[in-house]
Scaffold this motif. Sequence first.
Motif, mmCIF file in Angstrom:
data_model
loop_
_atom_site.group_PDB
_atom_site.id
_atom_site.type_symbol
_atom_site.label_atom_id
_atom_site.label_comp_id
_atom_site.label_asym_id
_atom_site.label_seq_id
_atom_site.Cartn_x
_atom_site.Cartn_y
_atom_site.Cartn_z
ATOM 1 N N PHE A 131 -12.313 0.537 -5.296
ATOM 2 C CA PHE A 131 -11.563 -0.438 -6.083
ATOM 3 C C PHE A 131 -11.581 -1.834 -5.447
ATOM 4 N N VAL A 132 -12.035 -1.936 -4.208
ATOM 5 C CA VAL A 132 -12.140 -3.252 -3.564
ATOM 6 C C VAL A 132 -13.193 -4.092 -4.272
ATOM 7 N N GLN A 133 -14.307 -3.454 -4.634
ATOM 8 C CA GLN A 133 -15.355 -4.085 -5.441
ATOM 9 C C GLN A 133 -15.795 -5.439 -4.910
ATOM 10 N N GLY A 134 -15.952 -5.546 -3.612
ATOM 11 C CA GLY A 134 -16.432 -6.782 -3.017
ATOM 12 C C GLY A 134 -15.400 -7.876 -2.895
ATOM 13 N N ARG A 135 -14.159 -7.612 -3.260
ATOM 14 C CA ARG A 135 -13.129 -8.645 -3.207
ATOM 15 C C ARG A 135 -12.498 -8.785 -1.831
ATOM 16 N N PHE A 136 -12.499 -7.705 -1.050
ATOM 17 C CA PHE A 136 -11.835 -7.691 0.255
ATOM 18 C C PHE A 136 -12.860 -7.611 1.365
ATOM 19 N N THR A 137 -12.527 -8.222 2.509
ATOM 20 C CA THR A 137 -13.377 -8.144 3.691
ATOM 21 C C THR A 137 -12.528 -7.839 4.909
ATOM 22 N N ILE A 138 -12.912 -6.811 5.655
ATOM 23 C CA ILE A 138 -12.200 -6.467 6.883
ATOM 24 C C ILE A 138 -12.990 -6.990 8.069
ATOM 25 N N SER A 139 -12.273 -7.499 9.067
ATOM 26 C CA SER A 139 -12.933 -8.037 10.251
ATOM 27 C C SER A 139 -12.035 -7.810 11.458
ATOM 28 N N GLN A 140 -12.624 -7.903 12.633
ATOM 29 C CA GLN A 140 -11.817 -7.726 13.830
ATOM 30 C C GLN A 140 -12.176 -8.758 14.879
ATOM 31 N N ASP A 141 -11.193 -9.091 15.686
ATOM 32 C CA ASP A 141 -11.373 -9.998 16.816
ATOM 33 C C ASP A 141 -10.909 -9.226 18.034
ATOM 34 N N SER A 142 -11.857 -8.706 18.789
ATOM 35 C CA SER A 142 -11.509 -7.853 19.924
ATOM 36 C C SER A 142 -10.774 -8.613 21.014
ATOM 37 N N VAL A 143 -11.069 -9.901 21.151
ATOM 38 C CA VAL A 143 -10.387 -10.693 22.169
ATOM 39 C C VAL A 143 -8.913 -10.844 21.814
ATOM 40 N N LYS A 144 -8.660 -11.112 20.555
ATOM 41 C CA LYS A 144 -7.282 -11.283 20.107
ATOM 42 C C LYS A 144 -6.632 -9.965 19.703
ATOM 43 N N THR A 145 -7.413 -8.894 19.767
ATOM 44 C CA THR A 145 -6.928 -7.562 19.367
ATOM 45 C C THR A 145 -6.309 -7.593 17.988
ATOM 46 N N THR A 146 -6.984 -8.238 17.084
ATOM 47 C CA THR A 146 -6.498 -8.265 15.708
ATOM 48 C C THR A 146 -7.563 -7.752 14.750
ATOM 49 N N VAL A 147 -7.087 -7.176 13.681
ATOM 50 C CA VAL A 147 -7.940 -6.753 12.575
ATOM 51 C C VAL A 147 -7.363 -7.373 11.315
ATOM 52 N N CYS A 148 -8.179 -8.120 10.602
ATOM 53 C CA CYS A 148 -7.692 -8.833 9.428
ATOM 54 C C CYS A 148 -8.364 -8.338 8.164
ATOM 55 N N LEU A 149 -7.642 -8.497 7.076
ATOM 56 C CA LEU A 149 -8.152 -8.122 5.760
ATOM 57 C C LEU A 149 -8.035 -9.347 4.862
ATOM 58 N N GLN A 150 -9.171 -9.931 4.538
ATOM 59 C CA GLN A 150 -9.205 -11.061 3.614
ATOM 60 C C GLN A 150 -9.286 -10.507 2.204
ATOM 61 N N MET A 151 -8.321 -10.868 1.384
ATOM 62 C CA MET A 151 -8.256 -10.352 0.019
ATOM 63 C C MET A 151 -8.396 -11.507 -0.964
ATOM 64 N N ASN A 152 -9.439 -11.471 -1.745
ATOM 65 C CA ASN A 152 -9.704 -12.505 -2.740
ATOM 66 C C ASN A 152 -9.636 -11.917 -4.140
ATOM 67 N N ASN A 153 -9.480 -12.802 -5.108
ATOM 68 C CA ASN A 153 -9.423 -12.380 -6.512
ATOM 69 C C ASN A 153 -8.432 -11.231 -6.699
ATOM 70 N N LEU A 154 -7.245 -11.438 -6.214
ATOM 71 C CA LEU A 154 -6.237 -10.379 -6.274
ATOM 72 C C LEU A 154 -5.809 -10.111 -7.706
ATOM 73 N N LYS A 155 -5.485 -8.845 -7.944
ATOM 74 C CA LYS A 155 -5.077 -8.391 -9.265
ATOM 75 C C LYS A 155 -3.666 -7.806 -9.186
ATOM 76 N N PRO A 156 -2.943 -7.781 -10.285
ATOM 77 C CA PRO A 156 -1.593 -7.195 -10.253
ATOM 78 C C PRO A 156 -1.592 -5.767 -9.708
ATOM 79 N N GLU A 157 -2.638 -5.015 -9.957
ATOM 80 C CA GLU A 157 -2.689 -3.638 -9.467
ATOM 81 C C GLU A 157 -2.894 -3.558 -7.953
ATOM 82 N N ASP A 158 -3.109 -4.682 -7.300
ATOM 83 C CA ASP A 158 -3.178 -4.706 -5.843
ATOM 84 C C ASP A 158 -1.787 -4.775 -5.206
ATOM 85 N N THR A 159 -0.764 -4.922 -6.034
ATOM 86 C CA THR A 159 0.597 -4.978 -5.533
ATOM 87 C C THR A 159 0.958 -3.674 -4.835
#
Length: 125
Positions: free
Chosen positions: A63-91
Motif C-alpha cells: 500500500f506504500v506504492q512508492g509514496r514512502f521512503t525509509i532511511s537510516q543514519d547510523s551515526v545519529k542512530t535514527t531511522v526515518c520514514l518520509q511519507m509523501n502524497n498522504l491519503k486519509p487511509e494513512d491515518t
Amino acid sequence: HVQLVESGGGSVQAGGSLRLCCTASGYTVSVKRTAWFRQAPGKEREGVAAIWYGGSSTSYADFVQGRFTISQDSVKTTVCLQMNNLKPEDTAVYYCAGGRPLWDASPLAPSSYDDWGQGTQVTVS
C-alpha cells in the motif's frame, strides 16, 4: 536498555507530506533491522517499511506504492520514514520497532520485532 522514540507525527491534508523519525538508544541501528508499523482504530497493526544490513536492504508494504521512503543514519542512530502524497487511509498511530535481521523473520511482521516505541499519531484529512 533499548529505547525507541518516535517524532514527527502530526496532522496534514491529503496529498501532503510528513517525515517520521525514530531515535534509538541502547540499540545499534546499523546491525539491527528497524521497521515502521501503523495501527488505525479497530484495525490490526501492520508493517509499513523496514530497513536492515546497514541500509542496503529495505522492504515496503504494497500500500506504500512508492509514496514512502525509509532511511537510516547510523551515526545519529535514527531511522526515518518520509511519507509523501498522504491519503486519509494513512491515518494511524505509527510505531518504530527494532529486531534482529533473521533470515526467517518476515521484515513486516510484528512478531519479528522485540523492541517498540510508544508511537506517534499521523492524521490525514
